[in-house]
Design a protein around this motif. Sequence first.
Motif, PDB file in Angstrom:
ATOM      1  N   ASN A 223       0.809  -1.217   0.000  1.00 28.80           N
ATOM      2  CA  ASN A 223       0.000   0.000   0.000  1.00 28.80           C
ATOM      3  C   ASN A 223       0.838   1.259   0.000  1.00 28.80           C
ATOM      4  N   ARG A 224       2.147   1.078  -0.057  1.00 26.43           N
ATOM      5  CA  ARG A 224       3.035   2.240  -0.005  1.00 26.43           C
ATOM      6  C   ARG A 224       2.893   3.086  -1.259  1.00 26.43           C
ATOM      7  N   ASP A 225       2.872   4.373  -1.094  1.00 27.38           N
ATOM      8  CA  ASP A 225       2.744   5.290  -2.224  1.00 27.38           C
ATOM      9  C   ASP A 225       4.065   5.359  -2.970  1.00 27.38           C
ATOM     10  N   LEU A 226       4.063   4.923  -4.224  1.00 28.40           N
ATOM     11  CA  LEU A 226       5.306   4.880  -4.990  1.00 28.40           C
ATOM     12  C   LEU A 226       5.874   6.261  -5.216  1.00 28.40           C
ATOM     13  N   THR A 227       5.040   7.282  -5.165  1.00 24.47           N
ATOM     14  CA  THR A 227       5.540   8.644  -5.395  1.00 24.47           C
ATOM     15  C   THR A 227       6.397   9.121  -4.254  1.00 24.47           C
ATOM     16  N   ASN A 228       6.279   8.460  -3.088  1.00 27.87           N
ATOM     17  CA  ASN A 228       7.088   8.850  -1.928  1.00 27.87           C
ATOM     18  C   ASN A 228       8.297   7.960  -1.764  1.00 27.87           C
ATOM     19  N   PHE A 229       8.566   7.142  -2.776  1.00 22.84           N
ATOM     20  CA  PHE A 229       9.718   6.224  -2.710  1.00 22.84           C
ATOM     21  C   PHE A 229      11.006   7.015  -2.600  1.00 22.84           C
ATOM     22  N   ASN A 230      11.827   6.646  -1.620  1.00 19.22           N
ATOM     23  CA  ASN A 230      13.052   7.382  -1.353  1.00 19.22           C
ATOM     24  C   ASN A 230      14.138   6.962  -2.329  1.00 19.22           C
ATOM     25  N   ASN A 231      14.558   7.868  -3.156  1.00 19.79           N
ATOM     26  CA  ASN A 231      15.569   7.544  -4.158  1.00 19.79           C
ATOM     27  C   ASN A 231      16.930   7.255  -3.546  1.00 19.79           C
ATOM     28  N   ASP A 232      17.131   7.666  -2.288  1.00 23.76           N
ATOM     29  CA  ASP A 232      18.434   7.437  -1.665  1.00 23.76           C
ATOM     30  C   ASP A 232      18.696   5.965  -1.429  1.00 23.76           C
ATOM     31  N   GLU A 233      17.635   5.130  -1.411  1.00 25.17           N
ATOM     32  CA  GLU A 233      17.826   3.716  -1.136  1.00 25.17           C
ATOM     33  C   GLU A 233      18.454   2.992  -2.314  1.00 25.17           C
ATOM     34  N   THR A 234      18.303   3.526  -3.496  1.00 26.44           N
ATOM     35  CA  THR A 234      18.914   2.930  -4.682  1.00 26.44           C
ATOM     36  C   THR A 234      19.716   4.003  -5.401  1.00 26.44           C
ATOM     37  N   PRO A 235      20.901   4.284  -4.906  1.00 27.38           N
ATOM     38  CA  PRO A 235      21.699   5.377  -5.471  1.00 27.38           C
ATOM     39  C   PRO A 235      22.021   5.123  -6.931  1.00 27.38           C
ATOM     40  N   THR A 236      21.902   6.174  -7.719  1.00 30.62           N
ATOM     41  CA  THR A 236      22.236   6.079  -9.135  1.00 30.62           C
ATOM     42  C   THR A 236      23.678   6.502  -9.347  1.00 30.62           C
ATOM     43  N   MET A 237      24.315   5.922 -10.352  1.00 38.00           N
ATOM     44  CA  MET A 237      25.706   6.214 -10.649  1.00 38.00           C
ATOM     45  C   MET A 237      25.799   6.691 -12.085  1.00 38.00           C
ATOM     46  N   THR A 238      26.580   7.730 -12.297  1.00 38.09           N
ATOM     47  CA  THR A 238      26.750   8.302 -13.621  1.00 38.09           C
ATOM     48  C   THR A 238      28.047   7.790 -14.235  1.00 38.09           C
ATOM     49  N   PHE A 239      27.954   7.310 -15.444  1.00 42.01           N
ATOM     50  CA  PHE A 239      29.123   6.805 -16.156  1.00 42.01           C
ATOM     51  C   PHE A 239      29.342   7.683 -17.392  1.00 42.01           C
ATOM     52  N   ARG A 240      30.471   8.391 -17.394  1.00 45.90           N
ATOM     53  CA  ARG A 240      30.728   9.391 -18.441  1.00 45.90           C
ATOM     54  C   ARG A 240      31.479   8.831 -19.643  1.00 45.90           C
ATOM     55  N   TYR A 241      32.052   7.654 -19.526  1.00 50.44           N
ATOM     56  CA  TYR A 241      32.886   7.136 -20.599  1.00 50.44           C
ATOM     57  C   TYR A 241      32.455   5.730 -20.986  1.00 50.44           C
ATOM     58  N   LYS A 242      32.951   5.311 -22.133  1.00 56.60           N
ATOM     59  CA  LYS A 242      32.764   3.948 -22.594  1.00 56.60           C
ATOM     60  C   LYS A 242      34.136   3.319 -22.839  1.00 56.60           C
TER      61      LYS A 242
END
Length: 298
Positions: A223-242
Amino acid sequence: MPFKLSGFLSDPFAISTISFGIITWIVAIAGAAAADSSKFPRFTWWGLVYEILLILVILSLYLYNIVELYKFTLVGLLSIAFVYTSNSTNNLIYNSNDSGSLCCGAGCMLLSMLNLTLIIYFGGHPESPTNQFIDSFSLKSHNHNHLNDNKYNNHNLDDDEDNNEFKPFQQPPAMTTPQQVQSQSNLRQSQLTTNNHLKSGTPYMSSSQLNGLENFSSSDVNNRDLTNFNNDETPTMTFRYKAKALYSYDANPDDINEISFVKDEILQVDDIDGKWWQAKRSNGQIGICPSNYVKLLD
């Protein structure tokens, strides 16, 4: 800074150059001892003493696995040694017919070649073609507690149960729903609480510590509201190179931070200052990879 013989024995370049240096130094010092002392240049003695001390310093840095931290210092010291040995070669070969002097001159010539080789290696960038080729023969792939390893505080460190933070780059299994995130968070918190009580001599948790858990159910997550999902729990990582994999690599099974990949695979990478880079495979797996196994793409 532990002493590890494997830091030297696992690097063929270190073994070959240091062994070659010791052998040629013995040839040079034997020729100097047999030469006519009245005509033998005195600065050559200083040069030979300086050379053997420098070789022992390089050997020590490899044994303590910190040679990467002193590369620029070694370039300067090797440049001084190159001046000593090259000048000694010129004086001993062209200005003397004594057999001992010629033998010493031959040793100094070989030492000059060694010094020049080490200057090119230590002075080169880790991503240069020559350094990558030489490092590709190293057996240190699974023993990376130097170089950029210092940046991640030796990512092979044992788990610290008192530390509430995850290891660098330690990613949870692929999660597609908030329920899995909440489940893992609860499990982690439960483990930390249990460990703290076991260490303090309290085998059980009190009822006050169970508040909020006894009435918990999966429906609360559903029943948790997905709009209030804390993004800090799944940190995103930026990759600038290939980068393109030059060789196939099998991750160390004892190190959860490493990832495996196959030759010619295209990886997304970042944090490329050291010998271990952040990397992401096409299947979304994230970890670290050895830089000498991949090549940056334009």
